[in-house]
Scaffold this motif. Structure first.
Motif, PDB file in Angstrom:
ATOM      1  N   GLN A  64       0.832  -1.205   0.000  1.00  0.00           N
ATOM      2  CA  GLN A  64       0.000   0.000   0.000  1.00  0.00           C
ATOM      3  C   GLN A  64       0.872   1.264   0.000  1.00  0.00           C
ATOM      4  O   GLN A  64       0.617   2.214  -0.743  1.00  0.00           O
ATOM      5  CB  GLN A  64      -0.905  -0.003   1.232  1.00  0.00           C
ATOM      6  N   ALA A  65       1.914   1.259   0.844  1.00  0.00           N
ATOM      7  CA  ALA A  65       2.783   2.436   0.931  1.00  0.00           C
ATOM      8  C   ALA A  65       3.478   2.699  -0.398  1.00  0.00           C
ATOM      9  O   ALA A  65       3.597   3.850  -0.843  1.00  0.00           O
ATOM     10  CB  ALA A  65       3.806   2.241   2.043  1.00  0.00           C
ATOM     11  N   ARG A  66       3.931   1.619  -1.051  1.00  0.00           N
ATOM     12  CA  ARG A  66       4.637   1.811  -2.331  1.00  0.00           C
ATOM     13  C   ARG A  66       3.676   2.214  -3.446  1.00  0.00           C
ATOM     14  O   ARG A  66       4.039   2.975  -4.342  1.00  0.00           O
ATOM     15  CB  ARG A  66       5.405   0.547  -2.694  1.00  0.00           C
ATOM     16  N   TRP A 105      11.024   3.631  10.634  1.00  0.00           N
ATOM     17  CA  TRP A 105       9.583   3.386  10.519  1.00  0.00           C
ATOM     18  C   TRP A 105       9.071   4.040   9.230  1.00  0.00           C
ATOM     19  O   TRP A 105       8.319   4.988   9.228  1.00  0.00           O
ATOM     20  CB  TRP A 105       8.865   3.920  11.755  1.00  0.00           C
ATOM     21  N   ALA A 106       9.530   3.491   8.123  1.00  0.00           N
ATOM     22  CA  ALA A 106       9.139   3.981   6.805  1.00  0.00           C
ATOM     23  C   ALA A 106       9.333   2.842   5.815  1.00  0.00           C
ATOM     24  O   ALA A 106      10.236   2.017   5.982  1.00  0.00           O
ATOM     25  CB  ALA A 106       9.998   5.176   6.391  1.00  0.00           C
ATOM     26  N   THR A 107       8.490   2.783   4.822  1.00  0.00           N
ATOM     27  CA  THR A 107       8.588   1.741   3.801  1.00  0.00           C
ATOM     28  C   THR A 107       9.641   2.142   2.780  1.00  0.00           C
ATOM     29  O   THR A 107       9.529   3.192   2.136  1.00  0.00           O
ATOM     30  CB  THR A 107       7.234   1.533   3.098  1.00  0.00           C
ATOM     31  N   TYR A 108      10.662   1.314   2.648  1.00  0.00           N
ATOM     32  CA  TYR A 108      11.737   1.610   1.703  1.00  0.00           C
ATOM     33  C   TYR A 108      11.168   1.756   0.295  1.00  0.00           C
ATOM     34  O   TYR A 108      10.451   0.898  -0.199  1.00  0.00           O
ATOM     35  CB  TYR A 108      12.773   0.486   1.744  1.00  0.00           C
ATOM     36  N   ASN A 109      11.488   2.902  -0.302  1.00  0.00           N
ATOM     37  CA  ASN A 109      10.963   3.272  -1.619  1.00  0.00           C
ATOM     38  C   ASN A 109       9.438   3.410  -1.608  1.00  0.00           C
ATOM     39  O   ASN A 109       8.798   3.372  -2.659  1.00  0.00           O
ATOM     40  CB  ASN A 109      11.391   2.296  -2.719  1.00  0.00           C
ATOM     41  N   GLY A 110       8.907   3.635  -0.405  1.00  0.00           N
ATOM     42  CA  GLY A 110       7.499   3.988  -0.288  1.00  0.00           C
ATOM     43  C   GLY A 110       7.459   5.406   0.258  1.00  0.00           C
ATOM     44  O   GLY A 110       8.000   6.334  -0.354  1.00  0.00           O
ATOM     45  N   ASP A 111       6.874   5.566   1.452  1.00  0.00           N
ATOM     46  CA  ASP A 111       6.859   6.899   2.057  1.00  0.00           C
ATOM     47  C   ASP A 111       8.265   7.366   2.417  1.00  0.00           C
ATOM     48  O   ASP A 111       8.483   8.535   2.739  1.00  0.00           O
ATOM     49  CB  ASP A 111       5.965   6.905   3.310  1.00  0.00           C
TER      50      ASP A 111
END
Length: 637
Positions: free
Chosen positions: A438-440, A470-476
């Motif tokens: 979802q984040a990506r 606490w972040a999605t790599y290559n997302g947010d």
């Protein structure tokens, strides 16, 4: 003394002018009080054994002899006192009179430091009686002891590695090139000033800033003990305005006109760390200096010093509001430059109804105002998915509308569902893949909309999330310019609240206050009964703890057991020891494990003294081992 803390004291005895016996007795009483409080460095005012205001009585041999006798008496009476004691008196040497500070420890007179700069203007006429210090160090005989007499004396303690104490007297600080500069360059990190400045209107403000500023400039602890009630009031009044400062901060300040004794816990290890990492601070050069050892018992320092629960947030309302406006401007000016340089026609933000995206939108609106660009060129994109709640969705839409930005909605449920099918992921498996898809997807959407609108994506993630990974790599984790990159979560809250309090728009304020009242969540798991099911602080720990850990690890260089010690004290009654230890372990584990995300951060403005940009403050390999830090944390269990 554990962790580098040492308790210091500055006291003002109520003296009687020219009565050395009485004055020595009053000094001893204060020493006994300071001893009870655990003080290890004790400072008293300039010429306190005789009184500063003896005037032409300083020419009387009887007074000088009495002062010397009482110094020897004080040394004998304090032979069992575990402290370095500094007192002032007149001293005759080679037929001339000097204004000196005598340094005592365990019954011995370790040294005499004469005053260098003698004021002889306005109400002062010290040159009438005293001689300026000779730059050379001499030896004087006191009883059967030879004692060094000079300005270039450093006092060190084997039981307190790294600590070096030096002395200057009153006017020495007020001149363009104070002796304390030379002392600090020779390695002194504690400066003791024996003073007798009188009080005139407004002088306390100047004195306060002078002492505080010198401690900052020299990266030292500065103990300022000054004369008070008891000195002659023939023409002057003395206020006893004692100060203890450390590296630009006031640890303790006496109320004037009451002869108050103050105590402050200096952090010697932090001072050593600060000097070590500041490349422009020169290595110690002790040429011409004599180092004198003194002894202290190695024991626990009972801390009376307090540590702010939110070190990134100013405590005073006025200062906090000033700082918040400044931070918002720094963020907006950084973005303004980037928009100008890239000739962007728009800015695109993923708006969630949460704190971080709210702050990013507020900053972007300010940047557009600075540029004179219409706010409708800001595209705020809401992207409902499986975890979106009505509350956050409504706040995202209302905020965008109220700020005059363009709202665009892209429901990503279908796209994510198709992606799950393509990669063979079970929709009922709510694992990290379920969340990160979802984040990506959201990041892909806003990147492409930025291409459509000739703009750039504004990152929303904050410093606390980056510290914990606490972040999605290559997302947010990814954007084209990240305005919140050095704003910790505790400060994000205050910035949003500041905007709510000062925007002069009741509806906008109402929206912002509701956002502030909403639990922090990435909203990547389905809600329960329409309410947020995934609360970040339940998973990674309270942000106020993590921000506290982060500040004292990166800014102060504290080790885990020192952070734990001050956290237990600071959060007493809020979190128990077991809870603090649990999240401290989690903090260190995540901080080291997640460095690879910080190693490729987007650009973003630094606003405070702590930042994790790989191009700026934090140069750290992504595969650094956490072992020695975790070993120390585990020993706390």
């Amino acid at each position: 003394m554990r962790h580098g803390f040492i308790k210091t004291a500055a006291g003002t005895p109520k003296i009687q002018v020219a009565d050395c016996v009485y004055n020595a007795g009053e000094i001893l009483k204060l020493i006994r009080q300071m001893e009870t409080e655990g003080a290890k460095i004790m400072a008293f005012p300039e010429l306190c054994i005789t009184g500063y205001t003896c005037q032409d009585l300083f020419w009387q041999t009887l007074l000088l002899d009495s002062a010397k006798e009482q110094l020897v008496w004080l040394a004998g009476e304090t032979s069992q006192v575990d402290a370095l004691i500094i007192v002032g008196l007149p001293w005759e040497y080679n037929g001339k009179l000097y204004n000196v500070a005598a340094v005592l420890n365990r019954g011995k007179i370790l040294g005499l430091v004469p005053k260098t700069n003698l004021p002889n203007y306005a109400e002062y006429y010290e040159a009438r009686h005293f001689t300026p210090a000779d730059p050379e160090t001499h030896m004087v005989t006191i009883g059967e002891e030879n004692v060094p007499f000079g300005t270039k004396l450093l006092f060190s303690c084997p039981q307190m590695p790294g600590m070096k104490v030096a002395v200057e007297i009153c006017e020495d600080l007020w001149v363009p090139n104070p002796p304390s500069v030379g002392h600090a360059l020779a390695g002194a990190n504690v400066i003791v000033n024996l003073s007798a400045g009188d009080e005139i209107t407004g002088k306390d403000t100047y004195r306060r800033e002078l002492v505080k500023g010198q401690s900052a400039r020299l990266i030292c602890g500065y103990i300022y003990a000054t004369a008070g009630e008891g000195e002659s009031s023939t023409d002057l009044v003395f206020g006893g305005h004692n100060l203890i400062c450390e590296n630009g901060s006031i640890l303790k300040e006496a109320k004037r006109f009451i002869n108050e004794t103050i105590y402050g816990d200096l952090d010697i290890r932090r001072l050593v760390t600060e000097r070590r990492k500041m490349t422009t601070y020169p290595a110690a050069d002790t040429t011409g200096y004599q180092e004198i050892a003194f002894a202290l018992e190695k024991e626990e320092t009972k801390l009376t010093r307090t540590f702010p629960r939110k070190p990134f947030v100013p405590s005073g309302k006025e200062e906090r509001e000033k700082r918040c406006d400044e931070i918002l401007t720094i963020q907006a000016m950084g973005l303004k430059k980037r928009l100008e340089h890239t000739h962007s026609q728009s800015a695109v933000i993923g708006i969630s109804g949460g704190l971080d995206s709210t702050l990013a939108l507020l900053v972007t609106a300010r940047a557009f105002d600075f540029l004179g660009m219409p706010r409708e060129k800001i595209t705020a994109v809401t992207m409902p998915c499986f975890g979106t709640t009505d509350r956050t969705y409504r706040n995202a839409c209302d905020l965008t509308e109220k700020l005059g930005a363009t709202l665009r909605e892209v429901d990503i449920r279908e796209a994510v569902t198709i992606h799950f099918r393509d990669i063979g992921h079970d929709m009922e498996n709510h694992d990290v893949t379920y969340e990160n898809c979802q984040a990506r997807e959201r990041t892909q959407v806003i990147m492409d909309i930025a291409n459509q609108t000739g703009g750039m994506v504004i990152g929303t993630g904050d410093l606390s999330e980056l510290a914990l990974g606490w972040a999605t790599y290559n997302g947010d984790h990814m954007s084209m310019y990240a305005v919140n990159t050095s704003i910790p979560k505790t400060l994000v809250r205050h910035l949003v609240r500041y905007y709510a309090d000062t925007c002069e728009d009741d509806r906008l304020s109402e929206i912002l206050l509701d956002i502030l009242d909403t639990p922090v969540s990435p909203e990547l798991l389905p809600p329960k009964d329409g309410k947020i099911a995934q609360k970040t602080e339940d998973l990674v720990g309270p942000y106020e703890l993590h921000d506290f850990f982060l500040y004292y690890m990166l800014r102060a260089g504290y080790e885990p057991d020192k952070i734990f010690r001050i956290a237990v004290q600071t959060f007493e009654g809020v979190y128990d020891r077991e809870v603090i230890l649990k999240w401290l372990k989690n903090f260190y584990r995540r901080f080291f494990m997640q460095q690879f995300k910080r190693s490729c951060l987007p650009d973003g403005p630094k606003v405070g003294t702590v930042a994790v940009s790989p191009r700026g403050d934090l140069r750290m390999s992504s595969d650094s081992c956490v072992r020695i830090w975790m070993d120390q944390v585990e020993k706390l269990s």
